[in-house]
Motif scaffolding. Structure first.
Motif, PDB file in Angstrom:
ATOM      1  N   ASP A 134       0.834  -1.198   0.000  1.00  0.00           N
ATOM      2  CA  ASP A 134       0.000   0.000   0.000  1.00  0.00           C
ATOM      3  C   ASP A 134       0.872   1.251   0.000  1.00  0.00           C
ATOM      4  OD1 ASP A 134      -2.279  -1.540   0.080  1.00  0.00           O
ATOM      5  OD2 ASP A 134      -2.595  -1.299   2.239  1.00  0.00           O
ATOM      6  N   GLU A 136       2.130   4.519   1.517  1.00  0.00           N
ATOM      7  CA  GLU A 136       2.205   4.912   2.921  1.00  0.00           C
ATOM      8  C   GLU A 136       1.304   6.094   3.250  1.00  0.00           C
ATOM      9  OE1 GLU A 136       6.172   5.553   4.216  1.00  0.00           O
ATOM     10  OE2 GLU A 136       6.819   3.473   3.871  1.00  0.00           O
ATOM     11  N   ASP A 137       1.042   6.949   2.267  1.00  0.00           N
ATOM     12  CA  ASP A 137       0.235   8.141   2.538  1.00  0.00           C
ATOM     13  C   ASP A 137      -1.237   7.945   2.191  1.00  0.00           C
ATOM     14  OD1 ASP A 137       0.562   8.040  -0.217  1.00  0.00           O
ATOM     15  OD2 ASP A 137       0.888  10.204  -0.451  1.00  0.00           O
ATOM     16  N   ASN A 138      -1.697   6.681   2.123  1.00  0.00           N
ATOM     17  CA  ASN A 138      -3.102   6.444   1.795  1.00  0.00           C
ATOM     18  C   ASN A 138      -4.075   7.209   2.689  1.00  0.00           C
ATOM     19  OD1 ASN A 138      -2.971   4.941  -0.530  1.00  0.00           O
ATOM     20  ND2 ASN A 138      -3.161   2.960   0.476  1.00  0.00           N
ATOM     21  N   PRO A 139      -3.870   7.272   4.011  1.00  0.00           N
ATOM     22  CA  PRO A 139      -4.830   8.028   4.820  1.00  0.00           C
ATOM     23  C   PRO A 139      -4.887   9.504   4.430  1.00  0.00           C
ATOM     24  CG  PRO A 139      -2.929   7.360   6.134  1.00  0.00           C
ATOM     25  CD  PRO A 139      -2.859   6.605   4.859  1.00  0.00           C
ATOM     26  N   HIS A 169     -12.179   3.951   2.863  1.00  0.00           N
ATOM     27  CA  HIS A 169     -11.565   5.055   2.126  1.00  0.00           C
ATOM     28  C   HIS A 169     -12.428   6.307   2.170  1.00  0.00           C
ATOM     29  CE1 HIS A 169     -11.146   1.057   0.217  1.00  0.00           C
ATOM     30  NE2 HIS A 169      -9.863   1.306   0.351  1.00  0.00           N
ATOM     31  N   GLY A 203      -8.742   0.339   7.433  1.00  0.00           N
ATOM     32  CA  GLY A 203      -7.936   1.551   7.393  1.00  0.00           C
ATOM     33  C   GLY A 203      -7.217   1.814   8.696  1.00  0.00           C
ATOM     34  N   GLN A 205      -4.462   2.763  11.213  1.00  0.00           N
ATOM     35  CA  GLN A 205      -3.314   3.651  11.102  1.00  0.00           C
ATOM     36  C   GLN A 205      -2.668   3.831  12.478  1.00  0.00           C
ATOM     37  OE1 GLN A 205      -2.617   4.544   8.028  1.00  0.00           O
ATOM     38  NE2 GLN A 205      -4.573   3.819   7.176  1.00  0.00           N
ATOM     39  N   ARG A 206      -1.457   4.329  12.480  1.00  0.00           N
ATOM     40  CA  ARG A 206      -0.816   4.657  13.746  1.00  0.00           C
ATOM     41  C   ARG A 206      -1.532   5.854  14.370  1.00  0.00           C
ATOM     42  NH1 ARG A 206       1.956   7.136   9.779  1.00  0.00           N
ATOM     43  NH2 ARG A 206       2.794   9.233  10.222  1.00  0.00           N
ATOM     44  N   VAL A 209      -1.479   9.610  13.015  1.00  0.00           N
ATOM     45  CA  VAL A 209      -2.188  10.010  11.801  1.00  0.00           C
ATOM     46  C   VAL A 209      -3.372  10.920  12.135  1.00  0.00           C
ATOM     47  CG1 VAL A 209      -3.611   9.134   9.896  1.00  0.00           C
ATOM     48  CG2 VAL A 209      -1.424   8.056  10.430  1.00  0.00           C
ATOM     49  N   HIS A 230      -4.594   1.693  17.935  1.00  0.00           N
ATOM     50  CA  HIS A 230      -4.486   2.222  16.577  1.00  0.00           C
ATOM     51  C   HIS A 230      -5.660   3.157  16.281  1.00  0.00           C
ATOM     52  CE1 HIS A 230      -1.842  -1.320  16.236  1.00  0.00           C
ATOM     53  NE2 HIS A 230      -1.264  -0.674  15.241  1.00  0.00           N
ATOM     54  N   ASN A 232      -8.644   3.788  13.842  1.00  0.00           N
ATOM     55  CA  ASN A 232      -9.462   2.961  12.961  1.00  0.00           C
ATOM     56  C   ASN A 232     -10.406   3.867  12.178  1.00  0.00           C
ATOM     57  OD1 ASN A 232     -11.495   1.206  11.890  1.00  0.00           O
ATOM     58  ND2 ASN A 232     -10.870  -0.361  13.364  1.00  0.00           N
TER      59      ASN A 232
END
Length: 509
Positions: A134, A136-139, A169, A203, A205-206, A209, A230, A232
């Motif tokens: 994926d 890395e900047d998807n979010p 998304h 989705g 993420q850390r 984000v 995380h 979510n």
């Protein structure tokens, strides 16, 4: 550059009398895949199906999706309908970003599909990533997509707006609408419906984000968007949407259970009657063996003489012996663990099962390699085609006697509906939409346990029925072809949900 034209519904007789019908609303779908522009699975076709049916019923419908490189290459005549606009008062990443809205030139399409243009985020080789990884900047990419759509929405419609977001998304759309855009009159009146097509993708993420998205830190709480340390994004959509749906009634029940809720069962339970399952449908005009131009010979439930001709053509296409009375199984799916391939491959079930087998689709290397090895050893029984195309899927379903769907989980599934319409009886696990759309031992064969043994028993039942009386098999085939998998009933249920969601945001009179 002119401003975006608004979408207005023609004034009805009731509106002229001063009464606003509930149907006078505009639906805006936010989805990152939409057929035929971008597709990796069933999401693109499912949203296209409901959007097209809604538009045909007279509802103003707009679809927003990112302008990927693949879309720009395939449709070079897209033209901008807005100047570049800033995502105002919102800082995504290190700087304020700009977007443009593009669409096809010429006659307006219905539903109207609008593309959000930002080359830095979307002019890439893939949709979600490349080479199995994926981006890395998807979010950040998809946060920008959500924000840009929300920013332009007040210029889009002059009737009440329902924002219908799909999968993780677009899950930030309800979140942003009730946080960043809160207090703007036009946005406060918008209702939100969030549909979960596959809860296995959330989705995650850390924690950091959240700050990168510019969201309040108090959202990192177990009742909001925190999930075992995380962030979510899918959970955020569930928390902030007015209503949430998934794609079949059985899957709605599964998501409320510890075993089937992907860790979010508590969130689904907490939604109460604001969460429900609405079955997907298929396009009955596209998937009609009586008029299908992609297949060897047309046929129908009243005249299925063309079905054997399609079977023979399919066997020739894949270099299999033309054996009219040998059962021919087809499987068209992404070759991933969810689809139950382990049940076929573990213990050699595929190699000892009776019949011929054609697999259409690509996926994980381990499954492609295993199937290719078996096809090499048994070229008279097994074929693998990793170069998927929709015409091939039409030919596969028209020629196959049976369809394989031994899924680990299947929120809805569309292929089993198409297969029945083409007289191919599914052998499937009793989960999600498969349980809702297949009648065991009537229009298909269901099994319960996720084991090779359970699948083998189901295959045995299918083979026994097929090997018996051709007249008896034809009765089952005709019954399967008679089932109605259109969108009419589901579209009415969505309309009911939209009305209830809008009621919560109607201005006081």
């Amino acid at each position: 550059m002119s401003r975006m034209p608004t979408i207005a519904k023609p004034m009805t007789e009731s509106a002229r009398r001063g009464v606003r019908p509930a149907e006078e609303l505009a639906v805006v779908h936010l989805v990152t895949e939409y057929w035929p522009y971008a597709r990796t699975g069933g999401l693109a076709e499912a949203v296209r199906g409901i959007a097209t049916f809604q538009a045909a019923q007279g509802t103003p419908v707009t679809v927003f999706m990112p302008l990927y490189r693949s879309v720009r290459d395939a449709y070079p005549d897209l033209e901008p309908i807005t100047d570049a606009f800033r995502v105002r008062r919102v800082r995504v990443g290190p700087r304020v970003e700009e977007a443009r809205i593009l669409q096809h030139p010429g006659p307006r399409r219905n539903p109207r599909v609008l593309f959000i243009d930002h080359p830095g985020f979307f002019d890439r080789g893939g949709i979600y990533g490349e080479d199995g990884a994926d981006y890395e900047d998807n979010p950040i990419r998809f946060a920008f997509y959500n924000l840009a759509a929300l920013e332009i929405l007040p210029e889009l419609a002059n009737v009440p707006v329902v924002v219908h977001a799909h999968d993780w998304h677009a899950a930030l759309a309800p979140v942003f609408l009730r946080t960043r855009f809160a207090g703007r009159e036009a946005h406060d009146r918008m209702a939100t419906v969030f549909s979960i097509h596959n809860a296995g993708y959330q989705g995650l993420q850390r924690r950091e984000v959240l700050q990168e998205l510019g969201l309040p830190r108090e959202l990192f709480h177990w009742r909001r968007m925190e999930f075992y340390g995380h962030l979510n994004l899918l959970k955020g959509g569930l928390v902030f949407a007015d209503y949430a749906t998934t794609v079949s009634p059985t899957h709605a029940h599964e998501l409320r259970t510890t075993a089937g809720g992907f860790g979010l069962h508590g969130s689904f339970i907490e939604l109460g009657d604001r969460f429900l399952g609405i079955l997907n449908g298929i396009d009955l005009d596209v998937w009609d063996p009586a008029t299908d131009r992609e297949i060897e010979a047309t046929f129908s439930r009243s005249d299925h003489a063309g079905k054997p001709l399609c079977k023979g053509a399919l066997q020739r296409e894949y270099s299999l012996p033309e054996a009219p009375r040998e059962p021919l199984y087809g499987m068209t799916a992404r070759l991933v663990g969810q689809k139950g391939l382990d049940l076929l491959l573990d213990g050699g079930l595929l190699e000892r099962a009776e019949g011929q087998f054609i697999f259409l689709g690509a996926g994980e290397d381990r499954y492609e390699t295993a199937l290719r090895d078996i096809a090499t050893r048994h070229p008279d029984r097994v074929a693998l085609d990793t170069d998927f195309s929709e015409p091939k899927e039409h030919r596969l379903l028209a020629g196959a006697d049976l369809l394989l769907m031994p899924s680990l989980y299947e929120p809805c599934g569309l292929t089993q509906m198409r297969a029945q319409r083409y007289g191919a009886l599914p052998v499937a696990r009793r989960v999600g939409g498969l349980a809702d759309t297949i009648e065991d031992q009537v229009t298909g064969f269901l099994f319960d346990g996720y084991t090779s043994e359970d699948l083998e028993v189901a295959l045995g039942r299918a083979t026994a029925l097929y090997g018996g009386s051709p007249e008896a098999w034809a009765e089952h085939m005709v019954e399967a072809m008679s089932r109605d998998f259109g969108w009419a009933s589901s579209a009415q249920r969505y309309l009911d949900v939209y009305r209830r969601a809008l009621a919560a945001h109607a201005p006081d009179v």
